[in-house]
Design a protein around this motif. Sequence first.
Motif, PDB file in Angstrom:
ATOM      1  N   GLU A  39      38.858  25.103   2.852  1.00  0.00           N
ATOM      2  CA  GLU A  39      38.113  25.247   1.560  1.00  0.00           C
ATOM      3  C   GLU A  39      36.971  24.330   1.474  1.00  0.00           C
ATOM      4  O   GLU A  39      35.880  24.320   0.491  1.00  0.00           O
ATOM      5  CB  GLU A  39      39.114  25.264   0.383  1.00  0.00           C
ATOM      6  CG  GLU A  39      39.740  26.669   0.484  1.00  0.00           C
ATOM      7  CD  GLU A  39      41.266  26.679  -0.325  1.00  0.00           C
ATOM      8  OE1 GLU A  39      42.017  26.032  -0.009  1.00  0.00           O
ATOM      9  OE2 GLU A  39      41.326  27.580  -1.375  1.00  0.00           O
ATOM     10  N   GLU A  43      33.337  31.806   4.949  1.00  0.00           N
ATOM     11  CA  GLU A  43      34.553  32.094   4.065  1.00  0.00           C
ATOM     12  C   GLU A  43      34.411  31.525   2.750  1.00  0.00           C
ATOM     13  O   GLU A  43      35.016  31.888   1.780  1.00  0.00           O
ATOM     14  CB  GLU A  43      35.670  31.135   4.688  1.00  0.00           C
ATOM     15  CG  GLU A  43      36.413  31.910   5.822  1.00  0.00           C
ATOM     16  CD  GLU A  43      37.533  30.976   6.556  1.00  0.00           C
ATOM     17  OE1 GLU A  43      37.445  29.823   6.239  1.00  0.00           O
ATOM     18  OE2 GLU A  43      37.769  31.577   7.614  1.00  0.00           O
ATOM     19  N   LYS A  93      42.010  28.715  12.784  1.00  0.00           N
ATOM     20  CA  LYS A  93      42.336  30.100  12.444  1.00  0.00           C
ATOM     21  C   LYS A  93      43.486  30.420  13.223  1.00  0.00           C
ATOM     22  O   LYS A  93      44.500  30.975  12.836  1.00  0.00           O
ATOM     23  CB  LYS A  93      41.167  31.044  13.277  1.00  0.00           C
ATOM     24  CG  LYS A  93      39.960  31.147  12.890  1.00  0.00           C
ATOM     25  CD  LYS A  93      39.908  31.511  11.321  1.00  0.00           C
ATOM     26  CE  LYS A  93      39.465  30.622  10.349  1.00  0.00           C
ATOM     27  NZ  LYS A  93      39.847  30.901   8.862  1.00  0.00           N
ATOM     28  N   GLU A 121      42.750  28.433   6.145  1.00  0.00           N
ATOM     29  CA  GLU A 121      41.474  28.537   5.521  1.00  0.00           C
ATOM     30  C   GLU A 121      41.041  27.203   5.065  1.00  0.00           C
ATOM     31  O   GLU A 121      41.448  26.682   4.065  1.00  0.00           O
ATOM     32  CB  GLU A 121      41.520  29.810   4.743  1.00  0.00           C
ATOM     33  CG  GLU A 121      40.237  30.317   4.246  1.00  0.00           C
ATOM     34  CD  GLU A 121      40.515  31.755   3.789  1.00  0.00           C
ATOM     35  OE1 GLU A 121      39.742  31.932   2.735  1.00  0.00           O
ATOM     36  OE2 GLU A 121      40.833  32.762   4.782  1.00  0.00           O
ATOM     37  N   LYS A 166      34.783  33.423  -0.906  1.00  0.00           N
ATOM     38  CA  LYS A 166      35.738  32.990  -2.141  1.00  0.00           C
ATOM     39  C   LYS A 166      34.930  32.519  -3.109  1.00  0.00           C
ATOM     40  O   LYS A 166      35.543  32.142  -4.280  1.00  0.00           O
ATOM     41  CB  LYS A 166      36.725  31.977  -1.425  1.00  0.00           C
ATOM     42  CG  LYS A 166      37.831  32.740  -0.560  1.00  0.00           C
ATOM     43  CD  LYS A 166      38.752  31.734   0.152  1.00  0.00           C
ATOM     44  CE  LYS A 166      39.854  31.569  -0.781  1.00  0.00           C
ATOM     45  NZ  LYS A 166      40.985  30.650  -0.007  1.00  0.00           N
TER      46      LYS A 166
END
Length: 264
Positions: A83, A126, A76, A81, A130
């Motif tokens: 994935e 996250e 962070k 981010e 997404k």
Amino acid sequence: MKSKTVLVTGASSGIGEAFAYECAKRGANLILVARSEDSLSNIATKINELYPVDTNFIPMDLSVEGSAQKLFDKTKEMGIEVEILINNAGFGKWGSFESFTLETYRDMLQLNINTLTELCYLFLPEMRLKKTGGIINVASGAALMPVPYAGVYSASKSYVLNFSEALHNELQGTGVTVTCLCPGGTKTNFAEVANNQVKVDESIYETAEYVAQVGLEGFLSQKSYVLSGKQKWALVLLSRLLSRAQLLRLSGKVFKRIVSNEKT
Ligand SMILES: NC(=O)c1ccc[n+]([C@@H]2O[C@H](COP(=O)([O-])OP(=O)(O)OC[C@H]3O[C@@H](n4cnc5c(N)ncnc54)[C@H](OP(=O)(O)O)[C@@H]3O)[C@@H](O)[C@H]2O)c1
């Protein structure tokens, strides 16, 4: 995988290093994690010379309590981010149960189970948001049965397999995939770490590159688990055909011979 950000734990050697190269080849940006800073730095430099991707590394001991949160916070801070998470770091010990210290088992369980679970827990929201990406958790062929002389290790990998399959099912329809890779014998530092007195028969071992490819392809085709290894079908067949007691006797016999360096 192009332009996705992949975090690989245990990326300083073996299967994790091979995952890093394979992901970079497919255009993914990388965060490499392990304890050995020099190895991570060398691998990141080589990858950056070979492929047009961003490669960062974070040296960290993941057998320390709270390290998963520390790693998450660090990503962070770096504005990254994640994935795709590849939970590959792990180790085993081969020998009788009492021949290793409790401290060794605590580290093994913390790394193979707790940190892996916590990293899934922290990075999953996250991905869900997404509706893309996912997780590869590295277990072992030893996850399919109890393995005497590697009891704590094989049980830790059974956890990884069961947990990953359960999560795979929970995440159906969300766009997020969880795949468990169960490698058979693979040419890495694993055996040396497990017991440097044991001489393994490398002729039946796969290369780390091949195993990482099997894992990635399984993940990209959204499989719940994939096995690699020259004896994988024998392993699957035996674990389904034999009773638990028969399987236990067989794996006990084979592993007793392995740790005593007798021919199997
Ligand atoms: N090779 C096999 O035959 C085999 C078979 C079945 C399953 N597996 C599984 O495959 C995975 C990868 O192992 P490998 O075969 O590639 O062995 P390896 O070459 O020994 O690699 C293990 C990796 O984990 C990292 N690691 C170990 N302890 C760590 C810690 N406390 N904190 C952070 N990173 C740590 C090591 O890096 P540092 O030492 O730099 O920290 C290294 O990068 C493991 O989960 C293993 O259980 C291997």
